[in-house]
Motif scaffolding. Structure first.
Motif, PDB file in Angstrom:
ATOM      1  N   HIS A   1       0.835  -1.200   0.000  1.00 53.91           N
ATOM      2  CA  HIS A   1       0.000   0.000   0.000  1.00 53.91           C
ATOM      3  C   HIS A   1       0.869   1.249   0.000  1.00 53.91           C
ATOM      4  CE1 HIS A   1      -3.267  -2.636   2.072  1.00 53.91           C
ATOM      5  NE2 HIS A   1      -3.292  -2.766   0.764  1.00 53.91           N
ATOM      6  N   ARG A   2       0.424   2.263  -0.743  1.00 54.10           N
ATOM      7  CA  ARG A   2       1.239   3.456  -0.943  1.00 54.10           C
ATOM      8  C   ARG A   2       1.283   4.333   0.313  1.00 54.10           C
ATOM      9  NH1 ARG A   2      -0.717   5.707  -6.768  1.00 54.10           N
ATOM     10  NH2 ARG A   2      -2.706   5.843  -5.644  1.00 54.10           N
ATOM     11  N   VAL A   3       2.511   4.804   0.610  1.00 54.18           N
ATOM     12  CA  VAL A   3       2.714   5.752   1.709  1.00 54.18           C
ATOM     13  C   VAL A   3       2.286   7.125   1.215  1.00 54.18           C
ATOM     14  CG1 VAL A   3       4.416   6.752   3.275  1.00 54.18           C
ATOM     15  CG2 VAL A   3       4.658   4.367   2.515  1.00 54.18           C
ATOM     16  N   LEU A   4       1.517   7.825   2.053  1.00 60.21           N
ATOM     17  CA  LEU A   4       0.957   9.102   1.616  1.00 60.21           C
ATOM     18  C   LEU A   4       1.692  10.290   2.221  1.00 60.21           C
ATOM     19  CD1 LEU A   4      -2.867   8.294   1.834  1.00 60.21           C
ATOM     20  CD2 LEU A   4      -1.404   8.319  -0.203  1.00 60.21           C
TER      21      LEU A   4
ATOM     22  N   GLY B   1      -0.403  13.418  -1.574  1.00 58.55           N
ATOM     23  CA  GLY B   1      -0.684  12.097  -2.116  1.00 58.55           C
ATOM     24  C   GLY B   1       0.511  11.177  -2.075  1.00 58.55           C
ATOM     25  N   PRO B   2       0.520  10.121  -2.920  1.00 54.08           N
ATOM     26  CA  PRO B   2       1.614   9.147  -2.923  1.00 54.08           C
ATOM     27  C   PRO B   2       2.955   9.795  -3.278  1.00 54.08           C
ATOM     28  CG  PRO B   2      -0.304   8.307  -4.095  1.00 54.08           C
ATOM     29  CD  PRO B   2      -0.579   9.750  -3.834  1.00 54.08           C
ATOM     30  N   ILE B   3       4.022   9.117  -2.889  1.00 57.75           N
ATOM     31  CA  ILE B   3       5.375   9.635  -3.092  1.00 57.75           C
ATOM     32  C   ILE B   3       6.071   8.795  -4.159  1.00 57.75           C
ATOM     33  CG2 ILE B   3       7.610  10.037  -1.979  1.00 57.75           C
ATOM     34  CD1 ILE B   3       5.935  10.237   0.688  1.00 57.75           C
ATOM     35  N   THR B   4       6.465   9.460  -5.243  1.00 63.66           N
ATOM     36  CA  THR B   4       7.122   8.778  -6.361  1.00 63.66           C
ATOM     37  C   THR B   4       8.610   9.122  -6.385  1.00 63.66           C
ATOM     38  OG1 THR B   4       5.083   8.842  -7.673  1.00 63.66           O
ATOM     39  CG2 THR B   4       7.140   8.461  -8.863  1.00 63.66           C
TER      40      THR B   4
END
Length: 253
Positions: free
Chosen positions: A129-132, A136-139
């Motif tokens: 699951h994406r860390v926010l 929003g999400p971190i790329t």
């Protein structure tokens, strides 16, 4: 006398139910003792007044208070010890707060900072699951080099900031319910809110251990076992006395 024995059996059965809940909570604590950031289940017990019981002593009838044992389960949010891993994407919170994770249909919150970068170059937890962050999400851009994370949770690659890991907290921790990977708000508690922690202190290359004391939990299991045995014997004894009383009364009628 017959009614009093029924009350005794009921009270012991209620105690057994509370002990079963304690045993379940303790077993869960032991099983999750090595999970980073795990917060233990904490049981409390008290006696409450459950009305008056009419008892007969010889020719006298008296009223006696009936006390019943009840249990309550809460989460222990005390911090665990920090453990260095030297993995750049591992982070721990030194102080209050939770990391914010994008779940399936809802966000949830965790102290487990065992993060990694997935195939889509996004920062995710062990469940994928994406860390926010606030946006929003971190790329992560793999061409910009190694990741560094500041005390505020800012994610840098060289001089370029890729995002910021959000650290949030709530004053309504009693509204949190456990789920795989952390906590979420009870869906019925629509008034509960998370807010950013302004003075967050994020430590890169470390994980927070669980706050479980294995020795204490094993001692709890022994205490539960002994208490369970005592109350089981009480029920058995009262049941035998009641059976004999009914047998004697039936023989005299």
């Amino acid at each position: 006398m017959h009614w009093g024995m029924n009350i005794g059996i009921y009270n012991s059965a209620t105690t057994l139910s509370s002990l079963e809940r304690w045993q379940d909570a303790t077993s869960q604590n032991i099983a999750a003792g090595n999970v980073p950031g795990y917060k233990g289940n904490q049981m409390s017990f008290e006696s409450i007044h459950a009305g008056m019981v009419g008892l007969t002593q010889g020719s006298r009838s008296i009223q006696s208070p009936n006390m019943m044992a009840v249990s309550d389960s809460r989460f222990n949010f005390a911090a665990g010890q920090l453990q260095q891993t030297e993995v750049p994407t591992h982070v721990a919170i030194n102080g209050e707060g939770f990391f914010k994770i994008e779940g399936e249909g809802f966000d949830y919150f965790t102290r487990d900072g065992e993060f990694h970068i997935n195939a889509e170059n996004q920062l995710v937890n062990k469940n994928g699951h994406r860390v926010l962050g606030p946006n929003g999400p971190i790329t992560i851009n793999p061409q910009l080099g190694e990741v560094s994370i500041s005390a505020r949770g800012e994610v840098f690659q060289g001089a370029v900031q890729s995002g910021r890991i959000a650290v949030v907290d709530t004053a309504q921790k009693d509204a949190l319910v456990r789920m795989t990977g952390g906590f979420r708000f009870d869906p019925l508690r629509t008034d509960a809110v998370m807010q950013d922690v302004e003075d967050a202190n994020v430590i890169q290359g470390s994980l927070e251990g669980s706050n479980i004391n294995p020795l204490k939990e094993m001692v709890n299991l022994i205490s539960i076992s002994r208490a369970f045995e005592v109350n089981h014997k009480v029920i058995q004894s009262l049941d035998e006395i009641q059976a004999k009383t009914i047998e004697v009364m039936g023989a005299t009628t």
